[in-house]
Motif scaffolding. Sequence first.
Motif, PDB file in Angstrom:
ATOM      1  N   VAL A 102       0.742  -1.251  -0.032  1.00  0.00           N
ATOM      2  CA  VAL A 102      -0.015   0.100  -0.142  1.00  0.00           C
ATOM      3  C   VAL A 102       0.805   1.247   0.060  1.00  0.00           C
ATOM      4  N   ARG A 103       1.883   1.078   0.814  1.00  0.00           N
ATOM      5  CA  ARG A 103       2.734   2.495   0.886  1.00  0.00           C
ATOM      6  C   ARG A 103       3.492   2.582  -0.388  1.00  0.00           C
ATOM      7  N   SER A 104       3.828   1.578  -1.290  1.00  0.00           N
ATOM      8  CA  SER A 104       4.474   1.759  -2.578  1.00  0.00           C
ATOM      9  C   SER A 104       3.443   1.957  -3.410  1.00  0.00           C
ATOM     10  N   GLY A 105       2.282   1.942  -3.311  1.00  0.00           N
ATOM     11  CA  GLY A 105       1.121   2.247  -4.357  1.00  0.00           C
ATOM     12  C   GLY A 105       0.772   1.008  -5.255  1.00  0.00           C
ATOM     13  N   VAL A 106       1.169  -0.253  -4.954  1.00  0.00           N
ATOM     14  CA  VAL A 106       0.837  -1.434  -5.474  1.00  0.00           C
ATOM     15  C   VAL A 106      -0.432  -1.890  -5.271  1.00  0.00           C
ATOM     16  N   ILE A 107      -0.918  -1.697  -3.914  1.00  0.00           N
ATOM     17  CA  ILE A 107      -2.401  -1.920  -3.623  1.00  0.00           C
ATOM     18  C   ILE A 107      -2.843  -0.545  -3.184  1.00  0.00           C
ATOM     19  N   GLY A 126       5.145  -0.325  14.205  1.00  0.00           N
ATOM     20  CA  GLY A 126       6.763  -0.076  14.323  1.00  0.00           C
ATOM     21  C   GLY A 126       6.625   1.068  13.321  1.00  0.00           C
ATOM     22  N   LEU A 127       5.686   1.485  12.524  1.00  0.00           N
ATOM     23  CA  LEU A 127       5.990   2.457  11.409  1.00  0.00           C
ATOM     24  C   LEU A 127       5.306   3.993  12.186  1.00  0.00           C
ATOM     25  N   ILE A 128       4.021   3.867  12.600  1.00  0.00           N
ATOM     26  CA  ILE A 128       3.342   4.975  13.097  1.00  0.00           C
ATOM     27  C   ILE A 128       3.332   5.032  14.701  1.00  0.00           C
ATOM     28  N   PRO A 129       3.936   5.689  15.212  1.00  0.00           N
ATOM     29  CA  PRO A 129       4.038   5.804  16.649  1.00  0.00           C
ATOM     30  C   PRO A 129       2.487   6.018  17.376  1.00  0.00           C
ATOM     31  N   HIS A 152       3.469   8.756   6.616  1.00  0.00           N
ATOM     32  CA  HIS A 152       4.010   7.490   5.971  1.00  0.00           C
ATOM     33  C   HIS A 152       3.736   6.728   4.973  1.00  0.00           C
ATOM     34  N   GLY A 153       2.767   7.523   3.859  1.00  0.00           N
ATOM     35  CA  GLY A 153       2.655   7.090   2.682  1.00  0.00           C
ATOM     36  C   GLY A 153       1.257   6.193   2.578  1.00  0.00           C
ATOM     37  N   VAL A 154       0.367   6.546   3.926  1.00  0.00           N
ATOM     38  CA  VAL A 154      -0.882   5.929   3.868  1.00  0.00           C
ATOM     39  C   VAL A 154      -1.822   6.762   4.448  1.00  0.00           C
ATOM     40  N   SER A 157      -3.624   3.842  -0.131  1.00  0.00           N
ATOM     41  CA  SER A 157      -2.226   4.467  -0.539  1.00  0.00           C
ATOM     42  C   SER A 157      -2.302   5.908  -0.754  1.00  0.00           C
ATOM     43  N   LYS A 158      -1.300   6.495  -0.425  1.00  0.00           N
ATOM     44  CA  LYS A 158      -1.215   7.944  -0.560  1.00  0.00           C
ATOM     45  C   LYS A 158      -1.207   8.192  -2.187  1.00  0.00           C
ATOM     46  N   ALA A 159      -0.283   7.280  -2.740  1.00  0.00           N
ATOM     47  CA  ALA A 159      -0.117   7.484  -4.230  1.00  0.00           C
ATOM     48  C   ALA A 159      -1.531   7.270  -4.959  1.00  0.00           C
ATOM     49  N   SER A 160      -2.372   6.298  -4.331  1.00  0.00           N
ATOM     50  CA  SER A 160      -3.816   6.409  -5.283  1.00  0.00           C
ATOM     51  C   SER A 160      -4.705   7.605  -4.768  1.00  0.00           C
ATOM     52  N   TRP A 161      -4.606   7.894  -3.556  1.00  0.00           N
ATOM     53  CA  TRP A 161      -5.264   9.070  -2.883  1.00  0.00           C
ATOM     54  C   TRP A 161      -4.796  10.241  -3.722  1.00  0.00           C
ATOM     55  N   ASP A 162      -3.509  10.671  -4.029  1.00  0.00           N
ATOM     56  CA  ASP A 162      -3.192  11.921  -4.605  1.00  0.00           C
ATOM     57  C   ASP A 162      -3.564  11.838  -6.108  1.00  0.00           C
ATOM     58  N   LYS A 163      -4.204  10.906  -6.699  1.00  0.00           N
ATOM     59  CA  LYS A 163      -4.772  10.905  -8.034  1.00  0.00           C
ATOM     60  C   LYS A 163      -6.185  11.509  -8.091  1.00  0.00           C
ATOM     61  N   LEU A 164      -6.629  11.541  -6.999  1.00  0.00           N
ATOM     62  CA  LEU A 164      -7.928  11.781  -6.751  1.00  0.00           C
ATOM     63  C   LEU A 164      -8.402  13.181  -6.877  1.00  0.00           C
TER      64      LEU A 164
END
Length: 325
Positions: A79-84, A96-99, A135-137, A241-248
């Motif tokens: 999801v972070r890399s935009g594959v899903i 471990g990623l988001i405190p 964190h890209g999400v 995914s932030k990558a998918s979100w940014d396309k909207l």
Amino acid sequence: MLHFSKLMGATLVAASLMAGVASAQTVLRSSDTHPDGYPTVEAVKYFGELLNERTDGRYTVEVFHSAQLGEEKDTIEQVRSGVIDLNRVSMGPFNGLIPETTVPSLPYIFRSVDHMRKVMDGEIGDEILAAFEPHGVIGLAFYDGGARSFYNSKKPINSVDDLQGMKFRVMQSDIFVDMVNALGANATPMPYGEVYSGIETGVIDGAENNWPSYDTAKHAEVAKFYSLDEHLIVPEVLVMSKASWDKLTPEDQAIVKQAAKDSVAKQRELWEAKEKESRALVEANGTTVTTPEKKPFIDAMGPVYEKHVTDPKLKDLVTRIQAVE
Ligand code: GTR
């Protein structure tokens, strides 16, 4: 002749309309570790229906259930890399990623499911959702995951003493490892999909989860002793995914967000029914349920809080959550 060209024109218009519709339709792929029919899977499908209606069919959601796209930790990376595009996961694997996700993952942080809902539905929940974005999400909404308790293949658990030296699988987060250790047992972090065979082969004595997971993942077949200590009430989260979100467009982003929020009531309704159904089913199939006194479990959690709640921002979150009536 006139007739013919009219016909040609109409055919061309129809063809280009079809092409236009086809190219303007976006399928968003969503991951879930649970099987088809599970409350989270159905809630994301419902979210997809709302989104489809509200965008006049421009967006559809396809849910890949049963971990078809991978185990939770791996799908989070995809999801972070935009594959899903979308993912319905527990908060645990995000620790471990988001405190900020560690706070609702602390043992006994919530007094009840109602307390959890009140917190997550309010401004604290919005704050935690907002913490995903760097964190890209994009955090869209929280779903219910009920309360998690220990279960094992060896014996009934009536007290903390009974847990001593036993081996339990936990989700891949240090908090849960420390939680199990603080109770005098041994923790083995492993993906959800490996738990059944882990118990069956004796690599672990048991695990911990809510009724629907214990039932649908068939853990009840190999671990017949369930102790209602309810040490965790970890919300589930639907993310994009932030990558998918940014396309909207901003308008479509608002529709996505609202559709996700509107799917929460549906998920909770399905969840409550499934919890009852699963518990009844496993009990009918021979699960022994014990109800240990909770206080000694709660008292043992001091070191977990001391170790994981050091940052002033997280300390403040804990205090504010505890203050919610
Ligand atoms: C379930 C949860 C899943 C997954 C699983 C686990 O209750 O819904 O997202 O986190 O527990 O223990 O791995």
